[in-house]
Design a protein around this motif. Sequence first.
Motif, PDB file in Angstrom:
ATOM      1  N   VAL A   1       8.329  -3.468   4.772  1.00  0.00           N
ATOM      2  CA  VAL A   1       8.041  -2.031   4.807  1.00  0.00           C
ATOM      3  C   VAL A   1       9.210  -1.253   4.199  1.00  0.00           C
ATOM      4  CG1 VAL A   1       7.838  -0.034   6.351  1.00  0.00           C
ATOM      5  CG2 VAL A   1       6.422  -2.051   6.745  1.00  0.00           C
ATOM      6  N   ALA A   2      10.414  -1.614   4.603  1.00  0.00           N
ATOM      7  CA  ALA A   2      11.598  -0.910   4.087  1.00  0.00           C
ATOM      8  C   ALA A   2      11.770  -1.155   2.591  1.00  0.00           C
ATOM      9  CB  ALA A   2      12.838  -1.373   4.847  1.00  0.00           C
ATOM     10  N   LEU A   3      11.569  -2.400   2.164  1.00  0.00           N
ATOM     11  CA  LEU A   3      11.713  -2.712   0.743  1.00  0.00           C
ATOM     12  C   LEU A   3      10.676  -1.962  -0.085  1.00  0.00           C
ATOM     13  CD1 LEU A   3      13.076  -4.383  -1.469  1.00  0.00           C
ATOM     14  CD2 LEU A   3      11.433  -6.223  -0.977  1.00  0.00           C
ATOM     15  N   HIS A   4       9.438  -1.923   0.407  1.00  0.00           N
ATOM     16  CA  HIS A   4       8.380  -1.204  -0.298  1.00  0.00           C
ATOM     17  C   HIS A   4       8.720   0.283  -0.402  1.00  0.00           C
ATOM     18  CE1 HIS A   4       4.451   1.034  -0.196  1.00  0.00           C
ATOM     19  NE2 HIS A   4       4.257   0.269  -1.248  1.00  0.00           N
ATOM     20  N   ALA A   5       9.200   0.876   0.700  1.00  0.00           N
ATOM     21  CA  ALA A   5       9.553   2.295   0.686  1.00  0.00           C
ATOM     22  C   ALA A   5      10.686   2.567  -0.299  1.00  0.00           C
ATOM     23  CB  ALA A   5       9.951   2.750   2.088  1.00  0.00           C
ATOM     24  N   PHE A   6      11.682   1.676  -0.319  1.00  0.00           N
ATOM     25  CA  PHE A   6      12.806   1.844  -1.249  1.00  0.00           C
ATOM     26  C   PHE A   6      12.340   1.735  -2.694  1.00  0.00           C
ATOM     27  CE2 PHE A   6      15.949  -0.426  -3.886  1.00  0.00           C
ATOM     28  CZ  PHE A   6      16.891   0.573  -4.005  1.00  0.00           C
ATOM     29  N   LEU A   7      11.557   0.723  -3.008  1.00  0.00           N
ATOM     30  CA  LEU A   7      11.095   0.533  -4.382  1.00  0.00           C
ATOM     31  C   LEU A   7      10.240   1.710  -4.838  1.00  0.00           C
ATOM     32  CD1 LEU A   7      10.201  -3.264  -4.259  1.00  0.00           C
ATOM     33  CD2 LEU A   7      12.137  -2.217  -5.443  1.00  0.00           C
TER      34      LEU A   7
ATOM     35  N   TYR B   1      24.785  -4.131  21.306  1.00  0.00           N
ATOM     36  CA  TYR B   1      23.978  -3.677  20.180  1.00  0.00           C
ATOM     37  C   TYR B   1      24.798  -3.363  18.931  1.00  0.00           C
ATOM     38  CZ  TYR B   1      19.626  -3.152  22.869  1.00  0.00           C
ATOM     39  OH  TYR B   1      18.497  -3.387  23.585  1.00  0.00           O
ATOM     40  N   ARG B   2      26.020  -3.850  18.851  1.00  0.00           N
ATOM     41  CA  ARG B   2      26.903  -3.472  17.740  1.00  0.00           C
ATOM     42  C   ARG B   2      26.762  -4.418  16.537  1.00  0.00           C
ATOM     43  NH1 ARG B   2      32.326  -4.232  20.043  1.00  0.00           N
ATOM     44  NH2 ARG B   2      31.212  -5.924  21.088  1.00  0.00           N
ATOM     45  N   TYR B   3      25.529  -4.866  16.314  1.00  0.00           N
ATOM     46  CA  TYR B   3      25.267  -5.806  15.233  1.00  0.00           C
ATOM     47  C   TYR B   3      24.133  -5.297  14.355  1.00  0.00           C
ATOM     48  CZ  TYR B   3      28.067  -8.422  18.523  1.00  0.00           C
ATOM     49  OH  TYR B   3      29.071  -8.782  19.387  1.00  0.00           O
ATOM     50  N   VAL B   4      23.901  -6.003  13.275  1.00  0.00           N
ATOM     51  CA  VAL B   4      22.901  -5.595  12.290  1.00  0.00           C
ATOM     52  C   VAL B   4      21.609  -6.350  12.567  1.00  0.00           C
ATOM     53  CG1 VAL B   4      22.367  -5.397   9.837  1.00  0.00           C
ATOM     54  CG2 VAL B   4      24.747  -5.208  10.605  1.00  0.00           C
ATOM     55  N   TRP B   5      20.697  -5.708  13.294  1.00  0.00           N
ATOM     56  CA  TRP B   5      19.365  -6.272  13.502  1.00  0.00           C
ATOM     57  C   TRP B   5      18.546  -6.045  12.240  1.00  0.00           C
ATOM     58  CZ3 TRP B   5      21.940  -5.807  17.950  1.00  0.00           C
ATOM     59  CH2 TRP B   5      21.538  -6.551  19.064  1.00  0.00           C
ATOM     60  N   MET B   6      17.861  -7.085  11.766  1.00  0.00           N
ATOM     61  CA  MET B   6      16.981  -6.896  10.617  1.00  0.00           C
ATOM     62  C   MET B   6      15.955  -5.804  10.904  1.00  0.00           C
ATOM     63  SD  MET B   6      17.389  -8.326   7.770  1.00  0.00           S
ATOM     64  CE  MET B   6      15.738  -7.898   7.254  1.00  0.00           C
ATOM     65  N   ARG B   7      15.404  -5.804  12.089  1.00  0.00           N
ATOM     66  CA  ARG B   7      14.356  -4.842  12.447  1.00  0.00           C
ATOM     67  C   ARG B   7      14.910  -3.426  12.463  1.00  0.00           C
ATOM     68  NH1 ARG B   7      13.639  -6.639  17.037  1.00  0.00           N
ATOM     69  NH2 ARG B   7      11.941  -8.085  16.582  1.00  0.00           N
ATOM     70  N   ASP B   8      15.954  -3.208  13.241  1.00  0.00           N
ATOM     71  CA  ASP B   8      16.493  -1.861  13.396  1.00  0.00           C
ATOM     72  C   ASP B   8      17.043  -1.324  12.078  1.00  0.00           C
ATOM     73  OD1 ASP B   8      16.433  -3.286  15.947  1.00  0.00           O
ATOM     74  OD2 ASP B   8      17.287  -1.463  16.788  1.00  0.00           O
ATOM     75  N   ALA B   9      17.718  -2.195  11.316  1.00  0.00           N
ATOM     76  CA  ALA B   9      18.256  -1.754  10.036  1.00  0.00           C
ATOM     77  C   ALA B   9      17.135  -1.396   9.074  1.00  0.00           C
ATOM     78  CB  ALA B   9      19.143  -2.842   9.441  1.00  0.00           C
ATOM     79  N   SER B  10      16.036  -2.175   9.109  1.00  0.00           N
ATOM     80  CA  SER B  10      14.901  -1.867   8.242  1.00  0.00           C
ATOM     81  C   SER B  10      14.278  -0.532   8.624  1.00  0.00           C
ATOM     82  CB  SER B  10      13.862  -2.986   8.328  1.00  0.00           C
ATOM     83  OG  SER B  10      14.383  -4.210   7.839  1.00  0.00           O
TER      84      SER B  10
ATOM     85  N   GLU C   1      22.346   0.335  -0.216  1.00  0.00           N
ATOM     86  CA  GLU C   1      23.532  -0.278   0.362  1.00  0.00           C
ATOM     87  C   GLU C   1      23.165  -1.356   1.382  1.00  0.00           C
ATOM     88  OE1 GLU C   1      27.301   0.369  -0.110  1.00  0.00           O
ATOM     89  OE2 GLU C   1      25.970   0.247  -1.835  1.00  0.00           O
ATOM     90  N   PHE C   2      22.095  -1.124   2.142  1.00  0.00           N
ATOM     91  CA  PHE C   2      21.678  -2.175   3.074  1.00  0.00           C
ATOM     92  C   PHE C   2      21.185  -3.409   2.306  1.00  0.00           C
ATOM     93  CE2 PHE C   2      18.342  -4.325   5.582  1.00  0.00           C
ATOM     94  CZ  PHE C   2      19.184  -4.892   6.529  1.00  0.00           C
TER      95      PHE C   2
ATOM     96  N   PRO D   1      -1.464   5.881   1.520  1.00  0.00           N
ATOM     97  CA  PRO D   1      -0.072   5.978   1.060  1.00  0.00           C
ATOM     98  C   PRO D   1       0.788   6.858   1.950  1.00  0.00           C
ATOM     99  CG  PRO D   1      -1.566   6.117  -0.799  1.00  0.00           C
ATOM    100  CD  PRO D   1      -2.423   6.161   0.439  1.00  0.00           C
ATOM    101  N   PHE D   2       0.194   7.941   2.485  1.00  0.00           N
ATOM    102  CA  PHE D   2       0.967   8.794   3.383  1.00  0.00           C
ATOM    103  C   PHE D   2       1.352   8.029   4.644  1.00  0.00           C
ATOM    104  CE2 PHE D   2       0.603  11.193   7.333  1.00  0.00           C
ATOM    105  CZ  PHE D   2       1.749  11.938   7.246  1.00  0.00           C
ATOM    106  N   ARG D   3       0.384   7.320   5.226  1.00  0.00           N
ATOM    107  CA  ARG D   3       0.669   6.582   6.459  1.00  0.00           C
ATOM    108  C   ARG D   3       1.802   5.591   6.251  1.00  0.00           C
ATOM    109  NH1 ARG D   3      -5.600   4.999   7.856  1.00  0.00           N
ATOM    110  NH2 ARG D   3      -6.347   7.102   8.285  1.00  0.00           N
ATOM    111  N   GLN D   4       1.768   4.891   5.138  1.00  0.00           N
ATOM    112  CA  GLN D   4       2.751   3.847   4.902  1.00  0.00           C
ATOM    113  C   GLN D   4       4.118   4.417   4.564  1.00  0.00           C
ATOM    114  OE1 GLN D   4       1.088   1.323   1.921  1.00  0.00           O
ATOM    115  NE2 GLN D   4      -0.680   0.755   3.167  1.00  0.00           N
ATOM    116  N   ALA D   5       4.154   5.567   3.938  1.00  0.00           N
ATOM    117  CA  ALA D   5       5.432   6.122   3.490  1.00  0.00           C
ATOM    118  C   ALA D   5       6.295   6.579   4.641  1.00  0.00           C
ATOM    119  CB  ALA D   5       5.189   7.282   2.533  1.00  0.00           C
ATOM    120  N   VAL D   6       5.663   7.002   5.724  1.00  0.00           N
ATOM    121  CA  VAL D   6       6.424   7.622   6.805  1.00  0.00           C
ATOM    122  C   VAL D   6       7.133   6.595   7.661  1.00  0.00           C
ATOM    123  CG1 VAL D   6       6.238   9.053   8.855  1.00  0.00           C
ATOM    124  CG2 VAL D   6       4.961   9.644   6.814  1.00  0.00           C
ATOM    125  N   GLY D   7       6.492   5.477   7.972  1.00  0.00           N
ATOM    126  CA  GLY D   7       7.110   4.488   8.832  1.00  0.00           C
ATOM    127  C   GLY D   7       6.983   4.850  10.285  1.00  0.00           C
ATOM    128  N   ALA D   8       7.678   4.091  11.132  1.00  0.00           N
ATOM    129  CA  ALA D   8       7.561   4.265  12.579  1.00  0.00           C
ATOM    130  C   ALA D   8       8.860   4.689  13.200  1.00  0.00           C
ATOM    131  CB  ALA D   8       7.100   2.957  13.212  1.00  0.00           C
TER     132      ALA D   8
END
Length: 620
Positions: free
Chosen positions: A361-367, A271-280, A297-298, A613-620
């Motif tokens: 989801v991650a990009l939307h949260a960052f923006l 697991y020592r790699y950059v998964w798109m899913r896990d990193a997001s 940075e990601f 908006p609250f639901r989407q902001a929190v993530g999983a």
Amino acid sequence: MTDRPIEDYAVIGDTCTTALVARDGSIDWLCWPCHDSPAVFLRLLDEDKGGACEIVLDDVRETRRAYRPGTTILETVFVTATGTLRLTDFMPLHPLAEVPDEGPDGAPHGRIVRIAACEAGTVSGRFRVRPTFDYARDGAVLEPEAGGTVLCRRRSKPEGVRVAATVPLAVLGDRVEAAFALRAGEGVSLVLAHRKDDDGDIGHAAASLSATEGYWHEWSGRCTYDGPHRDSVLRSALVLKLLTHAPSGGIIAASTTSLPEAVPGTRNFDYRYVWMRDASFTVTAFVNLGYVREAAEFLRFLRDADHSRGRDLELMYGINGRVPEEEILDHLRGWRGVGPVRIGNAASSQHQYDIYGEFLVALHAFLDAVDYDPPVKVNDHLPEALGHLTDHVIRCRHAPDHGIWELRDETRQILHTKGMLWVALDRAVQIAEAVEVAPPERVEEWRRVAAEIRAEYHDKGWNPRVGAYTQAYGSDDLDAAVLRTVLFGAFEPDSPRVAATLEAVSAGLGDGDLLYRYRNADGFEHPEATFSACAFWRVGCLALAGRMAEAEPLFARLLTRGNDLGLFAEEIDAGSGEQRGNVPQGFTHMAIINHAVRLDRAARHRDAPMDEPFRQAVGA
């Protein structure tokens, strides 16, 4: 003690790599200089062949440990028959005079520092360093040097580790030892240095400790969460920070390889790699705590790793290139003899289309966190990247895949994937509504296709025989990943069918507070342990359904499932309570963060409906 429990390990690091320290003070895992570099110490995976950096004390009666608050500096206290000794372990990471817009926010020194101080009585013992380079495939040459240091180098290459100490070092066969006898108020320091030109600088260990503590205090002080679980949330945030690779901006999934998910079994992966899913996921967790720079940075990592700007998005990346081919190291016995030991990861070639939803989801949260005013290099490429990502979604919407669980048998029309494809287009539309990134007719196409995808998985994902949404179209198998889609708004959390699915998953996949990912055949011989993140997803679904009286105590109980330092691996054996899988696992710690935030916000708005908006902001 051999084959220590996985929960016995603590983690230290410097945002380049990490080391695992056992309860008895032995460093049993270290890859240098990067997270995915070959291991220098790997007794974690082979007691006999794998090296370690131990502290051996005479007649230990009691051991206790803790991190210094708000840091990754580990302190272990040993009470012996004659006195008390405090061992402080850390990897130096000093503050920068000025943090740049991009790049590392601290100065890692490529060292491990161990400071042993006698606090009462007298304590005698020794440090013992035994490196086993390249996963114990290359021999070590130990060379005493003029300044009192010892260079431990690979037999076949000039790489090595320099050992320095404030007491004389002795070369004894394949190891270096530093013996000491301390009275109250006295101490000894040991430094391991990776860089060839680093002499260990043993006289500045205390100053380095102070600087490193300052770095971590400043970083922790920027955490915006102030809810009732702050200690657990902050510890999880520190874990995620340790899983970053500051030079590149990458975020790995876990520190280790091949710790088994099933005993017995062959579910041992790297697991020592950059998964798109896990990193997001991690990006979303960082944003939820106010750590927007880590998210940026990601995006830097992805910009450098994927020059196609989303056209050829990979499932996973190596820190400095492609993920190597999966290889079995059959000379190593594995943790508790459970093999195989794998490096590389064959799942890198799989089709897992949910990653487009995860990333958007991650990009939307960052923006949203930067008020849609991102760095120029992000903003300039946003329209092109968004176009490529949505093209992927539309192109693969009907295709089967291996899904979030990376099933190594046949591909399927997996419900979680379909839900995340809807999520991808939904977030793309929201981004387009906030900033002009696509022509109106293109945005309308995203809306239309999103509605079609949603209607399809609502219809084909429901299994009336089971009375639940199931793992794949036409399947009778339950899947805890369906709960994630609820957290992202792909289903209405208070709908009767979602309520029925939650009950079916809890009953069919549950073991007390814990949940299995699934129970169907997946191409492996032995069933795995419960998956820790899934149990936290159940917390989120309960909260979204307004069942806070169940969600809050469940969350509190789940937090006690970590080790004494609040660290989690990937899974938990329901029978023994032992941790299973790679450790520390980012997936679990990001779930802790996101659901602590979710519960805190829900508690503050207990009498008001939870808006989208609250639901989407929190993530999983």
